[in-house]
Design a protein around this motif. Structure first.
Motif, PDB file in Angstrom:
ATOM      1  N   GLY A  92       0.720  -1.201   0.097  1.00 44.57           N
ATOM      2  CA  GLY A  92       0.163  -0.038   0.137  1.00 44.57           C
ATOM      3  C   GLY A  92       1.033   1.199  -0.158  1.00 44.57           C
ATOM      4  O   GLY A  92       0.321   2.443  -0.065  1.00 44.57           O
ATOM      5  N   ASP A  93       1.985   1.105   0.210  1.00 39.47           N
ATOM      6  CA  ASP A  93       2.904   2.433   0.280  1.00 39.47           C
ATOM      7  C   ASP A  93       4.067   2.231  -0.884  1.00 39.47           C
ATOM      8  O   ASP A  93       4.653   1.271  -1.247  1.00 39.47           O
ATOM      9  N   SER A  94       4.236   3.353  -1.516  1.00 38.42           N
ATOM     10  CA  SER A  94       5.279   3.482  -2.363  1.00 38.42           C
ATOM     11  C   SER A  94       6.749   3.898  -1.708  1.00 38.42           C
ATOM     12  O   SER A  94       6.592   4.264  -0.392  1.00 38.42           O
ATOM     13  N   PRO A  95       7.865   3.747  -2.156  1.00 42.58           N
ATOM     14  CA  PRO A  95       9.023   3.919  -1.408  1.00 42.58           C
ATOM     15  C   PRO A  95       8.994   5.481  -1.001  1.00 42.58           C
ATOM     16  O   PRO A  95       9.644   5.890   0.098  1.00 42.58           O
ATOM     17  N   ALA A  96       8.381   6.441  -1.795  1.00 38.59           N
ATOM     18  CA  ALA A  96       8.257   7.931  -0.960  1.00 38.59           C
ATOM     19  C   ALA A  96       7.610   7.807   0.077  1.00 38.59           C
ATOM     20  O   ALA A  96       7.753   8.458   1.207  1.00 38.59           O
ATOM     21  N   GLN A  97       6.347   7.217   0.169  1.00 39.06           N
ATOM     22  CA  GLN A  97       5.580   7.143   1.385  1.00 39.06           C
ATOM     23  C   GLN A  97       6.176   6.444   2.556  1.00 39.06           C
ATOM     24  O   GLN A  97       5.894   6.900   3.437  1.00 39.06           O
ATOM     25  N   ARG A  98       7.031   5.489   2.147  1.00 36.45           N
ATOM     26  CA  ARG A  98       7.633   4.602   3.243  1.00 36.45           C
ATOM     27  C   ARG A  98       8.861   5.575   3.769  1.00 36.45           C
ATOM     28  O   ARG A  98       9.108   5.673   4.907  1.00 36.45           O
ATOM     29  N   ALA A  99       9.484   6.414   2.910  1.00 39.22           N
ATOM     30  CA  ALA A  99      10.643   7.395   3.479  1.00 39.22           C
ATOM     31  C   ALA A  99       9.935   8.572   4.352  1.00 39.22           C
ATOM     32  O   ALA A  99      10.346   8.765   5.507  1.00 39.22           O
ATOM     33  N   LEU A 100       8.692   8.864   4.031  1.00 38.40           N
ATOM     34  CA  LEU A 100       8.055   9.879   4.800  1.00 38.40           C
ATOM     35  C   LEU A 100       7.514   9.582   6.034  1.00 38.40           C
ATOM     36  O   LEU A 100       7.482   9.944   7.109  1.00 38.40           O
ATOM     37  N   ARG A 101       6.955   8.002   6.049  1.00 41.92           N
ATOM     38  CA  ARG A 101       6.528   7.719   7.194  1.00 41.92           C
ATOM     39  C   ARG A 101       7.701   7.393   8.460  1.00 41.92           C
ATOM     40  O   ARG A 101       7.359   7.309   9.527  1.00 41.92           O
ATOM     41  N   ALA A 102       8.681   6.872   7.602  1.00 36.82           N
ATOM     42  CA  ALA A 102       9.598   6.759   8.669  1.00 36.82           C
ATOM     43  C   ALA A 102      10.175   7.952   9.168  1.00 36.82           C
ATOM     44  O   ALA A 102      10.677   8.208  10.426  1.00 36.82           O
ATOM     45  N   GLU A 103      10.039   9.063   8.315  1.00 41.57           N
ATOM     46  CA  GLU A 103      10.569  10.410   9.026  1.00 41.57           C
ATOM     47  C   GLU A 103       9.491  10.743   9.883  1.00 41.57           C
ATOM     48  O   GLU A 103       9.939  11.422  11.146  1.00 41.57           O
ATOM     49  N   GLY A 104       8.330  10.409   9.944  1.00 43.53           N
ATOM     50  CA  GLY A 104       7.335  10.707  10.940  1.00 43.53           C
ATOM     51  C   GLY A 104       7.600  10.049  12.263  1.00 43.53           C
ATOM     52  O   GLY A 104       7.718  10.555  13.618  1.00 43.53           O
ATOM     53  N   ASP A 105       8.250   8.578  12.292  1.00 47.54           N
ATOM     54  CA  ASP A 105       8.457   7.901  13.274  1.00 47.54           C
ATOM     55  C   ASP A 105       9.696   8.244  13.749  1.00 47.54           C
ATOM     56  O   ASP A 105       9.681   8.438  15.292  1.00 47.54           O
ATOM     57  N   THR A 106      10.531   8.964  13.041  1.00 41.76           N
ATOM     58  CA  THR A 106      11.817   9.704  13.708  1.00 41.76           C
ATOM     59  C   THR A 106      11.604  10.819  14.603  1.00 41.76           C
ATOM     60  O   THR A 106      12.204  11.026  15.624  1.00 41.76           O
ATOM     61  N   LEU A 107      10.426  11.689  14.055  1.00 42.13           N
ATOM     62  CA  LEU A 107       9.926  12.755  14.844  1.00 42.13           C
ATOM     63  C   LEU A 107       9.215  12.317  16.231  1.00 42.13           C
ATOM     64  O   LEU A 107       9.416  13.159  17.232  1.00 42.13           O
ATOM     65  N   TYR A 108       8.529  11.356  16.032  1.00 42.48           N
ATOM     66  CA  TYR A 108       7.892  10.693  17.513  1.00 42.48           C
ATOM     67  C   TYR A 108       8.933  10.179  18.270  1.00 42.48           C
ATOM     68  O   TYR A 108       8.751  10.476  19.675  1.00 42.48           O
ATOM     69  N   ARG A 109       9.971   9.563  17.718  1.00 37.66           N
ATOM     70  CA  ARG A 109      10.959   9.332  18.980  1.00 37.66           C
ATOM     71  C   ARG A 109      12.029  10.617  19.271  1.00 37.66           C
ATOM     72  O   ARG A 109      12.097  10.555  20.504  1.00 37.66           O
TER      73      ARG A 109
END
Length: 283
Positions: A92-109
């Motif tokens: 369900g996710d493109s590589p771009a979406q995965r990169a941005l979701r990972a960035e969101g996880d980084t901000l949560y941490r």
């Protein structure tokens, strides 16, 4: 290996946390984009996909701890064979979406790490009291330093952006110290320019207290600084995402505002008056 997730995610997991050069990031990006096929390609074919030289592919494998590309290819094959060969369409996710979701996880941490914001508050007080305030940012760190400096100039009477290396950098550091500077903000991000680290040493030798905004508590800038503000960078694309450092820069600016609210309010009102008189902004 864990078979959960798409093939691309499993391949990406092999590179997670590795400190790679931009060329090596291109190789990793190509491997993830063509995850189902690349484990069966030669080093020359991977090099062609990534647009790099064949020796670069070998160096990439060595950087990941393998004796050469064949060993990396075996690990890639294990990743592909570890579960269903589902691709981005099924996940369900493109590589771009995965990169941005990972960035969101980084901000949560990062938010979790800032439960105690006393370090940012202490750094803000140091910077707010410095007259003038030098702000260092070379190469990739330049945009973050410039963004911080632009807004800091609205609440601080004398912000001096140091975004050029060479002999002039040392001259401008000397001038800032002679003018009364007591602290410096140094934004230092991978791949850690040597000139930026030398500038921190020069500033410390001149008696300045150095606050370093950098990507890790173990970065070379953190080792040299008096106060370190770590903010991880995103590493899922060919070039780093600086969302984390930018966020911490603005939190630091907010803390500077909180350190002297009356002075800040007066300066902001003066700026708005000038902006209105000069019609700086469109209505």
């Amino acid at each position: 290996m864990n078979g959960n997730g798409s093939v691309a995610d499993r391949v990406l997991g092999l590179f997670e946390g590795a400190r790679l050069t931009p060329t090596q990031r291109r190789i990793a990006h190509a491997l993830v984009q063509h995850a189902a096929a690349t484990p069966f390609l030669s080093a020359a074919e991977v090099a062609e996909l990534a647009g790099v030289s064949q020796p670069s592919v070998t160096r990439f494998a060595v950087a990941l701890g393998h004796p050469g590309y064949p060993a990396l290819r075996r690990e890639l094959r294990e990743a592909v064979g570890a579960g269903p060969a589902d691709g981005p369409a099924e996940s369900g996710d493109s590589p771009a979406q995965r990169a941005l979701r990972a960035e969101g996880d980084t901000l949560y941490r990062l938010a979790d790490q800032l439960g105690d914001d006393s370090t940012i508050a202490a750094a803000a007080r140091l910077l707010a009291a410095s007259r003038p305030l030098p702000v260092l940012g070379l190469r990739a760190a330049g945009p973050v330093a410039t963004y911080f400096g632009y807004f800091a100039a609205k609440i601080h009477p004398d912000v001096r952006l140091l975004d050029e290396g060479g002999s002039r950098l040392t001259d401008r550091l000397d001038q800032a110290r002679a003018a009364g500077a007591g602290a410096m903000l140094a934004v230092v991000l991978p791949r850690y320019p040597r000139e930026a680290l030398d500038a921190i040493r020069e500033a410390s030798a001149a008696g300045l207290t150095v606050v370093a905004l950098t990507d890790s508590p173990v970065s070379p800038a953190a080792d040299l600084a008096d106060v370190a503000l770590p903010a991880p960078v995103g590493t899922r694309l060919v070039f780093d995402l600086h969302t984390g450092p930018m966020a911490v820069a603005m939190l630091l600016l907010q803390a500077m505002c909180d350190a002297a609210p009356e002075d800040v309010q007066r300066r902001l009102e003066e700026f708005e008056h000038v902006a209105s008189r000069r019609q700086i902004f469109a209505p």
